[in-house]
Design a protein around this motif. Structure first.
Motif, PDB file in Angstrom:
ATOM      1  N   ARG A   1       1.186  -0.957   0.068  1.00  0.00           N
ATOM      2  CA  ARG A   1       0.006   0.217   0.073  1.00  0.00           C
ATOM      3  C   ARG A   1       0.324   1.262  -0.158  1.00  0.00           C
ATOM      4  NH1 ARG A   1      -5.857  -0.728   1.593  1.00  0.00           N
ATOM      5  NH2 ARG A   1      -6.461  -2.206   1.939  1.00  0.00           N
ATOM      6  N   ASN A   2       1.964   1.360   0.193  1.00  0.00           N
ATOM      7  CA  ASN A   2       3.095   2.087   0.107  1.00  0.00           C
ATOM      8  C   ASN A   2       3.029   2.978  -0.727  1.00  0.00           C
ATOM      9  OD1 ASN A   2       4.718   1.139  -2.247  1.00  0.00           O
ATOM     10  ND2 ASN A   2       6.064   0.472  -0.973  1.00  0.00           N
ATOM     11  N   ALA A   3       2.113   2.829  -2.235  1.00  0.00           N
ATOM     12  CA  ALA A   3       1.603   3.669  -3.283  1.00  0.00           C
ATOM     13  C   ALA A   3       0.773   5.035  -2.312  1.00  0.00           C
ATOM     14  CB  ALA A   3       0.892   3.519  -4.477  1.00  0.00           C
ATOM     15  N   TYR A   4      -0.025   4.771  -2.050  1.00  0.00           N
ATOM     16  CA  TYR A   4      -0.484   5.618  -1.062  1.00  0.00           C
ATOM     17  C   TYR A   4      -0.614   6.104   0.021  1.00  0.00           C
ATOM     18  CZ  TYR A   4      -3.445   2.780  -4.883  1.00  0.00           C
ATOM     19  OH  TYR A   4      -4.085   2.364  -5.928  1.00  0.00           O
ATOM     20  N   ALA A   5      -1.465   6.545   0.626  1.00  0.00           N
ATOM     21  CA  ALA A   5      -1.539   7.784   2.053  1.00  0.00           C
ATOM     22  C   ALA A   5      -0.823   6.744   3.392  1.00  0.00           C
ATOM     23  CB  ALA A   5      -2.320   8.277   1.977  1.00  0.00           C
ATOM     24  N   PHE A   6      -0.349   7.522   4.109  1.00  0.00           N
ATOM     25  CA  PHE A   6      -0.071   6.875   5.246  1.00  0.00           C
ATOM     26  C   PHE A   6      -0.873   8.001   6.140  1.00  0.00           C
ATOM     27  CE2 PHE A   6       2.512   7.042   9.482  1.00  0.00           C
ATOM     28  CZ  PHE A   6       1.776   6.319  10.059  1.00  0.00           C
ATOM     29  N   VAL A   7      -2.059   8.142   6.940  1.00  0.00           N
ATOM     30  CA  VAL A   7      -2.912   8.742   7.676  1.00  0.00           C
ATOM     31  C   VAL A   7      -2.349   8.963   9.111  1.00  0.00           C
ATOM     32  CG1 VAL A   7      -5.001  10.239   8.199  1.00  0.00           C
ATOM     33  CG2 VAL A   7      -3.561   9.519   5.949  1.00  0.00           C
ATOM     34  N   PRO A   8      -2.114   9.653   9.481  1.00  0.00           N
ATOM     35  CA  PRO A   8      -2.034   9.691  11.054  1.00  0.00           C
ATOM     36  C   PRO A   8      -2.770   9.960  12.538  1.00  0.00           C
ATOM     37  CG  PRO A   8      -0.780  10.878  11.032  1.00  0.00           C
ATOM     38  CD  PRO A   8      -0.688  10.666   9.400  1.00  0.00           C
TER      39      PRO A   8
ATOM     40  N   ARG B   1     -16.732  17.963   4.475  1.00  0.00           N
ATOM     41  CA  ARG B   1     -14.917  17.365   4.697  1.00  0.00           C
ATOM     42  C   ARG B   1     -14.883  16.091   5.308  1.00  0.00           C
ATOM     43  NH1 ARG B   1     -11.835  17.014   9.275  1.00  0.00           N
ATOM     44  NH2 ARG B   1     -10.308  18.164  10.221  1.00  0.00           N
ATOM     45  N   LYS B   2     -13.597  15.637   4.280  1.00  0.00           N
ATOM     46  CA  LYS B   2     -13.643  14.230   4.489  1.00  0.00           C
ATOM     47  C   LYS B   2     -12.574  14.037   5.639  1.00  0.00           C
ATOM     48  CE  LYS B   2     -11.840  13.708  -0.722  1.00  0.00           C
ATOM     49  NZ  LYS B   2     -11.224  13.136  -1.428  1.00  0.00           N
ATOM     50  N   GLY B   3     -12.756  13.066   6.272  1.00  0.00           N
ATOM     51  CA  GLY B   3     -12.586  12.160   7.403  1.00  0.00           C
ATOM     52  C   GLY B   3     -10.818  11.782   7.024  1.00  0.00           C
ATOM     53  N   ARG B   4     -10.567  10.862   8.582  1.00  0.00           N
ATOM     54  CA  ARG B   4      -8.726   9.672   7.503  1.00  0.00           C
ATOM     55  C   ARG B   4      -9.117   8.699   7.444  1.00  0.00           C
ATOM     56  NH1 ARG B   4      -5.069  12.794  11.630  1.00  0.00           N
ATOM     57  NH2 ARG B   4      -5.894  14.950  11.754  1.00  0.00           N
ATOM     58  N   PHE B   5      -9.830   7.911   7.630  1.00  0.00           N
ATOM     59  CA  PHE B   5     -10.530   6.960   6.939  1.00  0.00           C
ATOM     60  C   PHE B   5     -10.662   7.191   5.534  1.00  0.00           C
ATOM     61  CE2 PHE B   5     -11.781   4.588  10.920  1.00  0.00           C
ATOM     62  CZ  PHE B   5     -11.505   3.416  10.685  1.00  0.00           C
ATOM     63  N   GLU B   6     -11.398   8.460   4.956  1.00  0.00           N
ATOM     64  CA  GLU B   6     -11.322   9.107   3.172  1.00  0.00           C
ATOM     65  C   GLU B   6      -9.746   8.964   3.000  1.00  0.00           C
ATOM     66  OE1 GLU B   6     -15.186  11.169   0.878  1.00  0.00           O
ATOM     67  OE2 GLU B   6     -14.506  10.997   2.837  1.00  0.00           O
ATOM     68  N   LEU B   7      -9.145  10.047   3.804  1.00  0.00           N
ATOM     69  CA  LEU B   7      -8.134  10.517   3.694  1.00  0.00           C
ATOM     70  C   LEU B   7      -6.740   9.004   2.723  1.00  0.00           C
ATOM     71  CD1 LEU B   7      -7.773  13.391   5.211  1.00  0.00           C
ATOM     72  CD2 LEU B   7      -7.991  13.680   3.157  1.00  0.00           C
ATOM     73  N   ALA B   8      -7.226   8.043   3.774  1.00  0.00           N
ATOM     74  CA  ALA B   8      -6.192   7.151   4.228  1.00  0.00           C
ATOM     75  C   ALA B   8      -6.642   6.074   2.565  1.00  0.00           C
ATOM     76  CB  ALA B   8      -5.893   6.192   5.719  1.00  0.00           C
ATOM     77  N   GLU B   9      -7.737   6.336   1.984  1.00  0.00           N
ATOM     78  CA  GLU B   9      -7.988   5.169   0.953  1.00  0.00           C
ATOM     79  C   GLU B   9      -7.140   4.387   0.249  1.00  0.00           C
ATOM     80  OE1 GLU B   9     -10.703   3.009  -0.634  1.00  0.00           O
ATOM     81  OE2 GLU B   9     -11.342   3.602   1.253  1.00  0.00           O
TER      82      GLU B   9
ATOM     83  N   ALA C   1     -14.239   0.915   3.010  1.00  0.00           N
ATOM     84  CA  ALA C   1     -13.005   1.675   3.762  1.00  0.00           C
ATOM     85  C   ALA C   1     -12.346   0.680   3.684  1.00  0.00           C
ATOM     86  CB  ALA C   1     -13.392   1.611   5.222  1.00  0.00           C
ATOM     87  N   ASP C   2     -11.426   1.215   2.667  1.00  0.00           N
ATOM     88  CA  ASP C   2     -10.018  -0.097   2.146  1.00  0.00           C
ATOM     89  C   ASP C   2      -9.309   0.195   2.702  1.00  0.00           C
ATOM     90  OD1 ASP C   2      -8.402  -1.379   0.843  1.00  0.00           O
ATOM     91  OD2 ASP C   2      -8.431  -0.889  -1.362  1.00  0.00           O
ATOM     92  N   VAL C   3      -8.807  -0.244   3.731  1.00  0.00           N
ATOM     93  CA  VAL C   3      -7.656   0.980   4.467  1.00  0.00           C
ATOM     94  C   VAL C   3      -6.946  -0.071   5.441  1.00  0.00           C
ATOM     95  CG1 VAL C   3      -6.834   2.591   6.702  1.00  0.00           C
ATOM     96  CG2 VAL C   3      -9.037   3.381   4.529  1.00  0.00           C
ATOM     97  N   ARG C   4      -6.042  -0.164   5.694  1.00  0.00           N
ATOM     98  CA  ARG C   4      -5.019  -1.397   6.620  1.00  0.00           C
ATOM     99  C   ARG C   4      -4.481  -0.455   7.873  1.00  0.00           C
ATOM    100  NH1 ARG C   4       0.335  -3.906   6.490  1.00  0.00           N
ATOM    101  NH2 ARG C   4      -0.105  -4.741   8.015  1.00  0.00           N
ATOM    102  N   ILE C   5      -5.204  -0.621   8.777  1.00  0.00           N
ATOM    103  CA  ILE C   5      -5.321  -0.035  10.120  1.00  0.00           C
ATOM    104  C   ILE C   5      -3.866  -0.830  11.401  1.00  0.00           C
ATOM    105  CG2 ILE C   5      -6.383   0.009  12.618  1.00  0.00           C
ATOM    106  CD1 ILE C   5      -8.114   1.388  10.246  1.00  0.00           C
TER     107      ILE C   5
END
Length: 329
Positions: A54-61, A91-99, A139-143
Motif C-alpha cells: 500500500r506504500n503508493a497510497y497515503a499514510f494517515v496518522p 470535509r473528508k475524514g481520516r478514513f477517506e484520506l487514507a483510502e 473502507a479499503d484501509v490498513r489499520i
C-alpha cells in the motif's frame, strides 16, 4: 533506500522488531504496536506502511488522545455540510484520506467508549458514513493502532472494549524501552546529532565517558527524550566536544551515597534488653539515608531519587511522611 533504515538499532530486541515488520508488512493484517511513550511507535507504523503493498497510497496518522471526544467522529469519518454548527462545508475524514493506504490510530487506549463502538462497527463491516450523511463509503484501509496503555487492565476497568481489543490485536508488536537496548544509544545519539548538523548547525561530538553515562541512564522518556537531549547539546556545544561535566546533572553517573560514621552513630543503636522499637529505629534510619541523598544532590528531589534507585513520586511521598523538604518543593 530500505524503509527499515529509519529504525536505528542493532540490538537483539530491535532486530526482532524489524523481522516482525517484514513478516506482517506484506499482509493486510491489523497491527497493534505496544510500548512506553517515546519508543517510536509512529516510526514503526510508517515502516510497516512503506514496506507494504500500500506504500503508493497515503499514510494517515491520528492521535486519538489529542482530539476532543465530540470532534473525534468527524475527524475519523468526515462530515457533510451543515452536519453541526460550524460545518460550513463538507470535509473528508481520516478514513477517506487514507483510502488504499494505511490509517495509524495512535493512543487508541485513550479513545472514548462511544467512539470505540463506532470504530468497531467500521472494522467489522468495512463501511462508514460521514457525520450528517447517509451515503456509505467503503473502507479499503490498513489499520495500524498503537498505545502505551495496558489494554487488558483498561478492559478490566471498563474503559476499553474487549471486542475492539481483539479486533486490533491481530498482530501485536511490542517495542522495547531504551533501557532494554542500551547498545543502540550511541547509534541513536550519533544519528540525531548528524541530522541536526545537516540543518546548518556545527557538528557536536561526545566524549567516551559521555556515551558511558548515557548508556547507564534509565531514559524514562525513551528515544524522544534522547532526541531532545541531542538537540539541547547541539545548541549549547555547537562545533565542540561534550565532556561528562557538561552533561545535564540527571544524565551524569550516579555516585554511591556516602554515609559517615557520624551519620550512622546519629541514630543510636538500640539495646536488646527487651525494649527494642524496631519500627522507630528503621524509621529514623530511612530518614537519615534520604537526608544524606538530598544533601549529595543539593536538595534536588529528582536527583536524590536516582541516587536511591526509586521513583521520584515514591520519594516525595516518603518525604511528606517523614516531614523532609527538598528544592523541588
Amino acid at each position: 533506500m530500505d524503509p527499515l533504515a529509519h529504525l536505528i538499532g542493532v540490538s537483539p530486541a530491535m532486530m526482532q522488531v524489524k523481522e516482525l515488520i517484514r513478516q506482517v508488512a506484506q499482509t493486510d493484517a491489523t497491527v497493534l504496536i505496544l510500548g512506553e511513550s517515546g519508543t517510536g511507535k509512529e516510526v514503526v507504523a510508517q515502516c510497516i506502511h512503506l514496506c507494504s503493498l500500500r506504500n503508493a497510497y497515503a499514510f494517515v496518522p491520528l492521535n486519538c488522545g489529542a482530539i476532543p471526544a465530540e470532534l473525534l467522529e468527524s475527524e475519523l469519518f468526515g462530515h457533510e455540510k451543515g452536519a453541526f454548527t460550524g460545518a460550513i462545508t463538507a470535509r473528508k475524514g481520516r478514513f477517506e484520506l487514507a483510502e488504499g493506504g494505511s490509517l495509524f490510530l495512535d493512543e487508541i487506549g485513550d479513545m472514548p467508549l462511544p467512539m470505540q463502538v463506532k470504530l468497531l462497527r467500521v472494522l467489522q463491516e468495512r463501511v462508514y458514513e460521514r457525520v450528517g450523511g447517509n451515503k456509505s463509503f467503503q473502507a479499503d484501509v490498513r489499520i495500524i493502532a498503537a498505545t502505551h496503555r495496558d489494554l487488558p487492565i483498561r478492559i478490566d476497568e471498563g474503559s476499553f472494549r474487549e471486542d475492539l481489543y481483539y479486533r486490533l490485536n491481530v498482530f501485536p508488536i511490542e517495542l522495547p524501552s531504551l533501557r532494554q537496548r542500551t547498545e543502540d544509544i550511541p547509534l541513536l545519539m550519533d544519528a540525531k546529532l548528524q541530522q541536526l548538523a545537516t540543518q546548518g548547525r556545527e557538528p557536536t561530538q561526545l566524549s567516551a565517558p559521555v556515551y558511558d553515562a548515557l548508556m547507564a541512564y534509565d531514559w524514562p522518556g525513551n528515544v524522544r527524550e534522547l532526541g531532545n537531549l541531542a538537540e539541547r547539546l547541539s545548541i549549547l556545544f555547537a562545533g565542540k566536544t561534550v565532556d561528562i561535566e557538561q552533561l545535564p546533572a540527571q544524565y551524569r553517573p550516579i555516585e554511591p551515597i556516602s554515609v559517615t560514621n557520624a551519620d550512622a552513630e546519629s541514630v543510636a543503636m538500640p539495646s536488646f534488653d527487651g525494649s527494642l522499637d524496631l519500627k522507630q529505629y528503621l524509621h529514623e534510619m530511612e530518614k537519615q539515608i534520604i537526608q544524606r541523598a538530598l544533601l549529595q544532590s543539593e536538595g534536588v528531589v529528582s536527583q536524590a531519587a536516582r541516587l536511591l534507585r526509586m521513583n521520584r513520586t515514591t520519594l516525595i511521598e516518603k518525604m511528606r511522611k517523614l516531614r523532609i523538604r527538598g528544592e523541588d518543593d
